[in-house]
Design a protein around this motif. Structure first.
Motif, short mmCIF file in Angstrom:
data_model
loop_
_atom_site.label_atom_id
_atom_site.label_comp_id
_atom_site.label_asym_id
_atom_site.label_seq_id
_atom_site.Cartn_x
_atom_site.Cartn_y
_atom_site.Cartn_z
N ALA A 68 37.52 37.95 34.42
CA ALA A 68 36.87 37.33 35.58
C ALA A 68 36.06 36.10 35.18
O ALA A 68 36.04 35.10 35.89
N THR B 228 40.23 42.12 40.70
CA THR B 228 40.90 43.43 40.70
C THR B 228 41.91 43.50 41.84
O THR B 228 43.01 44.06 41.68
N THR C 233 34.75 39.80 39.71
CA THR C 233 35.50 40.88 39.06
C THR C 233 36.19 41.76 40.09
O THR C 233 37.36 42.14 39.93
N ARG C 234 35.48 42.07 41.15
CA ARG C 234 36.06 42.91 42.21
C ARG C 234 37.21 42.19 42.89
O ARG C 234 38.25 42.80 43.19
N ILE D 225 34.25 49.58 38.70
CA ILE D 225 33.62 48.36 39.22
C ILE D 225 33.39 48.45 40.73
O ILE D 225 33.09 47.45 41.38
N ILE E 113 38.63 43.49 32.54
CA ILE E 113 38.65 42.77 33.81
C ILE E 113 37.41 41.87 33.92
O ILE E 113 37.48 40.75 34.45
N TRP E 114 36.28 42.35 33.42
CA TRP E 114 35.06 41.54 33.45
C TRP E 114 35.25 40.26 32.63
O TRP E 114 34.91 39.16 33.08
N GLN E 115 35.81 40.38 31.42
CA GLN E 115 36.06 39.22 30.58
C GLN E 115 37.06 38.28 31.25
O GLN E 115 36.90 37.05 31.20
N ARG F 233 37.28 48.19 32.52
CA ARG F 233 36.17 47.46 33.15
C ARG F 233 35.78 46.23 32.30
O ARG F 233 35.59 45.14 32.81
N GLY G 264 30.15 39.79 38.97
CA GLY G 264 30.54 41.12 39.42
C GLY G 264 31.39 41.05 40.68
O GLY G 264 32.38 41.78 40.81
#
Length: 393
Positions: free
Chosen positions: A338, A374, A370-371, A305, A334-336, A331, A367
């Motif tokens: 987020a 993280t 998501t970062r 990501i 973490i996207w889900q 990925r 996105g």
């Protein structure tokens, strides 16, 4: 020191032995992915040196085929390095001649180690590995289940388009049993009101009764669905729905096992709003030992990501995308997470609103979330402490 590069395949591996200067000590030789093949490898190594510590063995994490050989080498106390195929591809592309052969591939793998420009693929403990495989299998089954649901809906659109308006969840308990037993308008017209009422009231525990049965029969009577090939549609809908029902049960069983294994770890990742036990277990098992990552940026790169960078001379791209070159499972998880965290965690919710206010599309904004998430995951796992929402003053 000798470097052994091994090109992994399902049935037959290929290995080469070079020294620290790149000189080929033993030309590429094949050996089977069996105990007999492993003995051949050991014999070739012993012909070069009887000291195990003289060897560094390298292989790519090719699908799951590398795991058997990796485990056997570890049991024999060899130093084994597993790299991502992306790293060997980068070196392979430096050669002017485009050669693609097992012998050349194992040499390239050995050269990657000799040059030292690589990062090892994470190898988890037995506990991590078991939890990770369960989480990956769950993702696989969920995706299959979603595909089958789409097929059922596509079939209903043709044979009984009014059906979707009858239930809020087509694949809920009541609707599932109805689709298995009476899925076409003709079936619903022919079944008696009494039998239909009994079917739906039993499954729904009396939530749906005669009034609902009448509504269903009326929808069937006035349906515009096609009658051509109705028996074929009936069979397909019934089979697909039974598969969905079975897979939902499988998911429940896997979830129970995931909860059981995950509870054995002291991990506070589920204290982050939006991350439940399943997503938490997936993220945790894919990351493994957080100390392997020096920073949250390293973790982001592992998850794929991190943003791509396009810059040359005076040009610097302002439209960079996720690299998507890391773990697809991590990925995705973490996207889900987020998406959910942006609804429940105040700071992330505010951050998402800020990005949308800046004119960024929703997916682009997620996105960024998501970062940021993280970074939070990295801090929680690094400190091994519960997450708390920072209060802004």
């Amino acid at each position: 020191m000798f470097i052994v590069g091994i090109d992994i395949a399902k049935f037959n591996h290929e290995a080469i032995i070079i020294d620290s200067k790149g000189k080929i000590i033993r030309k590429a030789f094949p050996f089977k992915n069996t105990s007999e093949g492993f003995e051949i490898l050991l014999s070739e190594l012993s012909s070069v040196s009887d000291n195990i510590s003289d060897f560094t063995i390298a292989m790519e994490s090719t699908s799951h085929y590398w795991i058997l050989l990796y485990s056997a080498l570890l049991r024999n106390d060899f130093n084994v390095i597993v790299i991502n195929p992306i790293q060997s591809d980068a070196l392979r592309n430096l050669y002017i001649r485009q050669i693609k052969s097992d012998a050349h591939d194992c040499y390239v793998i050995a050269e990657v180690i000799r040059f030292g420009h690589y990062s090892e693929q994470p190898i988890q403990s037995t506990e991590y590995y078991g939890l990770r495989e369960l989480c990956r299998e769950r993702t696989f089954i969920v995706d299959m289940c979603a595909d089958l649901k789409k097929k059922v809906i596509a079939l209903l659109d043709q044979v009984f388009p009014e059906y979707q308006s009858l239930f809020s969840d087509i694949f809920g308990f009541t609707s599932t049993e109805l689709l298995i037993n009476c899925c076409t308008p003709e079936d619903l017209i022919n079944i008696s009101l009494e039998d239909l009422t009994k079917l739906i009231s039993t499954v729904s525990k009396n939530k749906f009764r005669e009034a609902k049965a009448k509504e269903i029969k009326e929808a069937a009577r006035t349906s515009l669905g096609i009658t051509l090939g109705a028996n074929s549609f009936k069979m397909l809908i019934k089979q697909h729905t039974e598969h969905v029902k079975f897979m939902k049960k499988q998911i429940e069983e896997i979830d129970e096992k995931i909860f059981e294994l995950f509870s054995n770890f002291e991990c506070y990742i589920t204290t982050i709003p939006g991350i439940g036990p399943v997503l938490g277990a997936t993220i945790f098992s894919e990351i493994g030992d957080i100390s392997r990552f020096a920073s949250s940026s390293k973790l982001a790169a592992f998850a794929g990501i991190d943003p791509t960078i396009k810059q040359s001379g005076e040009y610097s791209s302002t439209k960079n995308h996720m690299s998507k070159r890391g773990s697809p499972y991590l990925r995705r998880a973490i996207w889900q997470a987020a998406i959910r965290a942006a609804m429940y965690e105040p700071n992330l919710k505010e951050f998402l609103a800020k990005k949308k206010f800046e004119g960024k599309p929703y997916m682009n904004s997620i996105g960024h979330v998501t970062r940021k998430l993280t970074n939070i995951i990295y801090a929680v796992m690094r400190d091994n402490k519960p997450y708390y929402t920072p209060i802004r003053t």
